[in-house]
Design a protein around this motif. Structure first.
Motif, short mmCIF file in Angstrom:
data_model
loop_
_atom_site.label_atom_id
_atom_site.label_comp_id
_atom_site.label_asym_id
_atom_site.label_seq_id
_atom_site.Cartn_x
_atom_site.Cartn_y
_atom_site.Cartn_z
N GLU A 5 0.76 -1.35 -0.04
CA GLU A 5 0.15 0.09 0.20
C GLU A 5 0.58 1.25 0.13
N LEU A 7 0.75 4.25 -1.66
CA LEU A 7 -0.19 4.82 -2.81
C LEU A 7 0.02 6.07 -3.05
N ASP A 8 -0.67 7.19 -3.13
CA ASP A 8 -0.82 8.31 -3.56
C ASP A 8 0.86 8.88 -3.07
N PRO A 128 0.25 7.34 -7.84
CA PRO A 128 -0.94 7.11 -6.99
C PRO A 128 -2.04 6.13 -7.67
N PHE A 205 -14.77 -1.35 -14.22
CA PHE A 205 -15.24 -1.39 -12.82
C PHE A 205 -15.20 -3.00 -12.33
N SER A 280 -16.55 6.19 -11.60
CA SER A 280 -16.26 6.40 -10.14
C SER A 280 -16.35 5.32 -9.17
N LEU A 281 -17.14 4.12 -9.53
CA LEU A 281 -17.23 2.89 -8.92
C LEU A 281 -15.84 2.41 -9.03
N TRP A 283 -13.00 3.59 -9.18
CA TRP A 283 -12.07 4.43 -8.66
C TRP A 283 -12.36 3.99 -7.31
N ALA A 284 -13.53 4.18 -6.76
CA ALA A 284 -13.80 3.88 -5.19
C ALA A 284 -13.33 2.40 -4.74
N ARG A 285 -13.39 1.72 -5.73
CA ARG A 285 -13.24 0.21 -5.42
C ARG A 285 -11.59 -0.03 -5.29
N THR A 287 -9.16 2.30 -5.37
CA THR A 287 -8.26 3.14 -4.51
C THR A 287 -8.51 2.73 -2.89
N THR A 288 -9.39 1.82 -2.40
CA THR A 288 -9.81 1.25 -1.47
C THR A 288 -9.35 -0.11 -1.13
N ASP A 290 -7.88 -3.84 -0.83
CA ASP A 290 -6.59 -4.52 -0.46
C ASP A 290 -6.01 -5.29 -1.54
N THR B 6 -1.29 9.18 1.88
CA THR B 6 -0.39 10.48 1.67
C THR B 6 -0.71 11.61 2.77
N TRP B 17 -16.00 5.85 -1.27
CA TRP B 17 -17.38 4.99 -1.89
C TRP B 17 -18.67 5.81 -2.04
N PRO B 20 -19.14 7.49 -6.08
CA PRO B 20 -20.30 7.24 -6.84
C PRO B 20 -21.55 7.26 -6.54
#
Lengths: 293, 416
Positions: A5, A7-8, A128, A205, A280-281, A283-285, A287-288, A290, B6, B17, B20
């Motif tokens: 992890e 990340l950014d 990132p 997605f 966006s889904l 992206w949310a998945r 970036t979060t 594991d 960061t 989440w 979206p």
């Protein structure tokens, strides 16, 4: 879990990090090379390019027989004007072949790396996750564009070689000069390409959800097929305008005497909505999640 | 988890989440807001039916272009599913989209849109073309030269009329006449204003007082600004949920269309059929501007009219229906009044469309097996075959009579 992890932001332990835009461009270039150089994807593109060749050859052989002038829309016009081979080939590929190829490429984007065990190494790169996903999305979109262009360009070449290029007779019965006809056909190609962006987002997605690329690919194709099925049920006419595939064939708008940009715009707006929601889904998945493999 | 990735300000996993969700809400709002915004406009001032009809009568012909959606819920049996192209037969059921351009005078174009096809009708004064992209076929309708001259003379007379029209009724008088005539058999009211194609519109409602008819009411939405009709709905007594027939603009602009849109020249390679349409003789009394008092006196032989007002039943005798349906041109002669021309050019066009022409010896090829279509649309009854829809019933008896009326099928069977 925490090992992968980084990340950014520039990775803390890494020695020299290139400035972000340069790193991004470098990553994008290598990703494009990977996607467009992958043998499987090249075979897909070659298969798509074969479609207009086959259609053109069949039409050339049967042009003087009783079988000429039959078949689905636009096919009958091809023998009179090679430009229509582009339209006819796209028309025939759009319901299944193009979604299939795009499902394969976009479903593979992240899940392919995960199943090969390379995703965690990719995440060590000081980029990132958001940007990494963006690179994946751009590569999948590039493949979609390449797929549409493979059909269109071979269609144009084969059509011009076999049947020549003449003034274009529109669906409305008006005739427009070759130049305008080419612009209109280019509009069709662009519209078809943009119509597939929603499906790319859906595939991306699904690709972030699983480590099994085949699952993501199949799910993406299923979405396109289910959308087509729902679109054919008159009882569901209320939700039809929002369906992913509902506006795909509105490319015919470019062949009417006056192009109604409202129709074209609403088709593209629906794709933009699907891109926004599923992008966006994803992206949310991504970036979060594991990442363990 | 990912929220410590960061030094910069970042969203927690839950926050990510939520994005979206926000996007989905924004998309839903983008779809829903225009619908809400149009719902709460103040609306135009109130009018009476007479005032509304006066404004319609006063309205100048105006150029128009827009999209029209036509929806028929006639309760007819489903047509074969393979008819996916733009074909006028689609108008029998379901929803069709048309695009309309008119310069407000002699030139217009109407296109029936299919997914990947189009059926166009282009009209230039005494000439008209139809073009079907599905079979790449043009039909060119013209008048013969003598009729063209008569047509021009008539058109000039109509144009000259307003200036010379001291004895012509004023729009208000004409509206009063139409209203009085309509109120003989129906209640005419103005419903609350509505919005059609984003424009404020008055709704004129004509409800037949006659219980025997299938028509419950006819609603015409008239643009508040230009007094042009924007939408017509015909409601059946058997369906209170949705109009049986609805045709209306979904998008309209009262601006002159491009000249190129109104032009037509047959595309190279298309099959072209020439049809000369005879211009109907204008009876002297109509030409003089008076309407005959007894329209029944003008009926051709073999046509009988029973009932009155909205529940009128028209009976045609000695019609070879089977021959007509089978595309036998000779049987056309058995239709009473076929040697005469139908009242309007449009109706004549329609007949020409569906009836094979033998003017040049080549019967037009029917796009669909008309016999199969006939069998599909009609049902067997003891008297013959019955076509029953929510607005109109047609009974074709075995002895060659055709009864047509906007009445329930049982009423026709009783009359047969």
């Amino acid at each position: 879990m925490s090992r992968a992890e980084v990340l950014d932001g520039p990775g803390a332990g890494l020695p020299v990090a290139a400035p972000a835009p340069v790193a991004f461009a470098r990553l994008l270039r290598s990703e494009l090379r990977l996607v467009l150089g992958r043998r499987r994807n090249l075979v897909l593109l070659a298969g798509l390019a074969l479609v207009p060749v086959v259609i053109g050859t069949v039409l050339l052989v049967t042009r003087d027989s009783a079988l000429s002038g039959q078949g689905p829309a636009f096919l009958a016009q091809v023998t009179g004007n090679g430009l229509f081979l582009v339209v006819a080939a796209l028309f025939l590929c759009l319901p299944f072949l193009l979604p299939l190829c795009i499902g394969i490429a976009s479903g593979d984007a992240v899940a392919g790396e995960a199943s090969a065990g390379t995703l965690r190494y990719l995440l060590v790169v000081p980029v990132p996750r958001t940007r990494l996903l963006l690179v994946k999305a751009l590569a999948a979109l590039t493949f979609a564009a390449a797929a549409v262009l493979a059909v269109a360009v071979t269609g144009l070449l084969v059509g011009a070689a076999f049947f020549g290029v003449q003034d274009v007779v529109l669906l409305s019965g008006s005739t427009v000069p070759v130049g305008e006809g080419v612009v209109r056909v280019a509009g069709i190609v662009a519209y078809v390409g943009l119509s597939l962006t929603g499906l790319v987002a859906v595939g991306l997605f699904f690709s972030t959800l699983t480590e099994v690329p085949v699952g993501a690919m199949a799910a993406t194709v299923v979405v396109a097929v289910v959308s087509t099925v729902l679109d054919s049920l008159p009882q569901l006419s209320a939700i039809h305008p929002g369906l992913l595939t509902h506006h795909w064939f509105d490319f015919a708008e470019f062949l009417r005497v006056q192009v109604d940009w409202g129709v074209v715009g609403s088709g593209l707006a629906v794709q933009a909505a699907w891109v926004a929601v599923f992008g966006s889904l994803a992206w949310a998945r991504f970036t979060t999640a594991d990442v363990t493999s | 988890m990912a929220d410590n990735e960061t030094p910069r300000r970042t969203l927690s996993a839950r926050g990510r989440w939520a994005v979206p969700g926000v996007v989905a809400v924004a998309v839903a709002a983008a779809v829903g807001v225009p619908a809400l915004a149009s719902a709460d406009s103040a609306g135009p001032p109130d009018v009476t039916p007479a005032e509304l009809l006066t404004r319609v009568a006063e309205a100048e012909p105006t150029p128009v272009q827009g999209t029209v959606v036509y929806t028929a819920r006639l309760g007819l049996p489903e047509l074969p599913a393979e008819m996916t192209g733009a074909d006028p037969l689609n108008l029998l059921g379901g929803s069709s989209t048309l695009r309309v351009w008119s310069d407000g005078a002699e030139r217009s174009r109407v296109s029936l849109l299919g997914a990947t096809s189009e059926y166009s009708v282009v009209h230039h004064g005494p000439e008209a073309w139809t073009y079907s992209s599905t079979d790449d076929a043009v039909t060119h309708y013209t008048l013969d030269p003598e009729d063209v001259a008569r047509y021009r003379a008539l058109a000039e007379r109509v144009e000259a009329a307003p200036s010379a029209g001291a004895d012509l009724p004023t729009p208000a008088d004409a509206a009063a006449q139409v209203l009085a005539h309509a109120e003989e058999d129906a209640d005419v009211t103005v419903d609350r204003p509505t919005t059609v194609a984003g424009r404020d519109a008055y709704q004129l409602v004509v409800s037949p007082t006659d219980d025997a008819t299938l028509v419950s009411r006819v609603v015409v939405a008239v643009d508040a600004e230009t007094a042009q009709p924007l939408r017509v709905q015909a409601w059946s007594t058997s369906d209170g949920e949705a109009p049986s027939l609805e045709v209306g603009f979904t998008d309209v602009a009262f601006t002159a269309p491009d000249a190129s849109v109104l032009d037509f020249s047959a595309p190279a390679g298309a099959t072209t059929e020439e049809v000369v349409v005879p211009l109907p003789e204008v009876p002297a009394d109509v030409a003089a501007g008076t309407v005959p008092d007894d329209p029944a006196g003008a009926l051709p032989e073999g046509v009988a009219v029973t009932g009155s007002g909205w529940s009128t039943v028209v009976t045609l005798s000695d019609v070879d229906v089977a021959g007509l349906v089978g595309g036998d041109a000779a049987s056309l002669a058995t239709v009473p009044g076929a040697e005469r021309v139908l009242g309007s050019e449009e109706a004549q066009d329609l007949v020409q469309q569906f009836v094979p022409s033998d003017s040049d010896g080549t019967p037009g090829k029917p796009s669909l097996d008309t016999t199969a279509l006939y069998d599909q649309l009609t049902t067997e009854v003891p008297e013959g075959r019955l076509l029953s829809s929510t607005l109109l019933s047609v009974l074709i008896t075995d002895d060659g009579r055709v009864l047509v009326g906007s009445v329930p099928a049982d009423a026709l069977r009783a009359a047969a």
